[in-house]
Design an enzyme around this catalytic site. Structure first.
Site, PDB file in Angstrom:
ATOM      1  CG  ASP A 182      33.403-123.846  34.872  1.00  0.00           C
ATOM      2  OD1 ASP A 182      34.082-123.319  33.986  1.00  0.00           O
ATOM      3  OD2 ASP A 182      33.012-125.029  34.827  1.00  0.00           O
ATOM      4  CD  GLU A 219      31.573-121.983  27.362  1.00  0.00           C
ATOM      5  OE1 GLU A 219      30.780-122.801  26.849  1.00  0.00           O
ATOM      6  OE2 GLU A 219      32.715-122.300  27.769  1.00  0.00           O
TER       7      GLU A 219
END
Length: 538
Positions: A25, A250
């Protein structure tokens, strides 16, 4: 122990952090003359996402081969929601097929993991970190005087009446926050998670509380200045505005480039990062395209059945270091979605501001192709498939039929000793190469390549076939066979095998395919060149 003066590599490989480090991430940000990587922090062999505390790595923008470990910047226990845990806190629900090997493979009961964060420098010059605690509905914030110092809990993002965002009736569940301060000083917070499939829409009771949204913050960096509003289309929208097949899932990330706003996100494909463009930070986004896919799907017409790596989610952002733009993303390892590693690739903008999909490589942050001589860890492969291609990264789908990246033992702490050892002999390697398994590497500047040696272990008898392919020449072709190495091994100790090769000079990819009986683990390979230039470079 923090280690701030260990060079990770003389060249930049993918993954570019130590082989035992699992930072998915990744959000890259340049502050001053350094680029900082903020991300979640997986635990090797972990049985769920992001079990470790937030750490930070940084590099001089002029030298992305030298990443410095800045240490732990924020611990999950600093958030009050992870304090005073009741004794009857529920156990974390595990995915089918995920079995912890020990108590260290999960956090203590009731402790919430910190998922994908983002960081921005606020109007007051301080640095603000935004994050969510796994399945809880709020956004937390922490603050620090320096980009990679010790962050302190600031509070929860809240409505004007003080109610934490995500807890009021009508609020969406907050997820993967992205934070951005525009040139006029306005502060924008992005958040959201949306259904990934029609099946999820039907079975997930929280579906109505999910979606992409944007909101403005006051100068205190916590209070909503404007209420959230919908931003990106998802699977439930009738008008997809050109996003069909690449709707928002997302991983919100925002950059302003050339007067336009680039919104980077993970689509319903999950294994790709896409981008959208607008003239406004909070509305009007048009689909741009795929930036990167961890299986090179969509590139040159590649379909999912032809993926070059095991699949899973990815998440990241884009940033400019020096005169080059990069996309940062993560890959899967260890046959799960819970041991993910940071990678990056160069990207380019055309005259209209569009970005073409980039291929995944072994040399993404390197100034150019890797040297055509010297020893390389097998773990820097950008292509890893079994006889029947690549599967989803999970024990139930991969079983023991496919090769995969792993390391021996459990999670490893970055210390001077472990980082130095990793430079000499990486902890991570490729396990379980059976008949038809292929490990591929892009790209090398080959010049006079005449021999290749490999370090293997296992129980096998066969041949390691070595192929070479020039860039852009039949991206889905198998390339040209340039040599074969006879393999006969029956040992848990690493053994060396080598053979002669004959390759054309120039930039090329190298592929190693095992053909034979049994299975081998693959630790490293060494390229031998007969030219003075490569000999000196190695």
């Amino acid at each position: 122990m923090q280690t701030k003066d260990i060079k990770t590599s003389e060249q930049a490989f993918n993954p570019y952090l130590p082989s035992f480090e699992y930072v998915p991430d990744g959000e890259p940000h340049v502050f001053g003359n350094r680029i900082y990587l903020y991300g979640s922090h997986d635990r090797f062999r972990g049985a769920h996402f992001c079990l470790n505390d937030y750490v930070c790595y940084s590099a001089d923008v002029a030298d992305l081969t030298d990443w410095r470990y800045e240490g732990v910047i924020y611990r999950k226990e600093q958030d009050p929601r992870n304090q005073n845990i009741p004794k009857d806190a529920p156990e974390l629900r595990l995915d089918p097929g995920i079995v912890p090997q020990g108590s260290e493979d999960l956090n203590p009961r009731g402790i919430h993991a910190m998922w994908a964060p983002d960081v921005v420098q606020g109007p007051d010059g301080r640095y603000y970190l935004y994050y969510c605690l796994d399945f809880l509905p709020e956004i937390g914030a922490a603050v620090c005087d320096t980009p990679a110092g010790q962050y302190e809990f600031l509070g929860l993002v809240r409505h004007k009446d003080g109610t934490p965002l995500g807890t009021k009736e009508g609020d969406l569940l907050q997820f993967d926050p992205g934070i951005f301060v525009d040139d006029d000083g306005e502060i924008y917070l992005y958040s959201g998670n949306a259904p990934i499939s029609q099946e999820w829409i039907e079975k997930d009771p929280d579906t109505p509380r999910k979606g992409s949204q944007v909101m403005k913050l006051e100068q205190d960096m916590l209070t909503l200045k404007e209420e959230p509003k919908k931003l990106m289309p998802d699977l439930r929208d009738q008008d997809k505005c050109g996003f069909d097949g690449h709707e928002f899932f997302e991983a919100s990330s925002i950059r302003k480039i050339g007067g336009r706003y680039y919104f980077v996100y993970s689509s319903v494909q999950s294994h790709e990062l896409c981008y959208a463009v607008s003239d406004r930070p909070d509305a009007g986004y048009r689909f741009g395209g795929t930036l990167v896919d961890i299986g090179d799907i969509f590139l040159d017409g590649r379909s999912e059945r032809d993926a070059v790596n095991c699949l899973g989610n990815t998440h990241g952002g884009i940033e400019k270091a020096g005169n080059q733009w990069y996309v940062f993303y993560h890959r899967q390892t260890n046959r799960t979605n819970y041991s993910r590693q940071a990678c990056a690739e160069k990207i380019w903008f055309d005259e209209d501001g569009r970005i073409a999909q980039t291929e995944i490589t072994s040399c993404g942050l390197n100034p150019g192709a890797l040297r055509g001589s010297g020893t390389y860890p097998a773990r820097i492969c950008c292509h890893l498939t079994g006889k029947n291609g690549a599967a989803f990264s999970h024990p139930l789908t991969m079983k023991m039929d496919d090769p995969y990246l792993t390391q021996d033992g459990g999670d490893i702490e970055p210390t001077r000793e472990t980082m130095e050892r990793d430079r000499q002999e990486p902890y991570q390697y490729i396990r379980n190469m059976q008949d038809g398994s292929t490990a591929g590497y892009k790209y090398f500047a080959l010049q006079g390549l005449e021999r290749i040696a490999v370090m293997l272990r296992g129980k096998a008898e066969g041949v390691l076939e070595i192929r070479s392919r020039e860039p852009g020449r039949g991206a889905q072709s198998e390339g040209t066979v340039i040599g074969r190495i006879e393999i006969q091994v029956d040992s848990d100790a690493w053994s060396r095998f080598e053979g002669e090769v004959k390759a054309e000079n120039g930039k090329a990819a190298l592929y190693f395919t095992y053909r034979g009986n049994g299975a081998v683990d693959f630790r490293s390979f060494e390229l031998f060149s007969n030219t003075k230039e490569n000999a000196a470079a190695s």
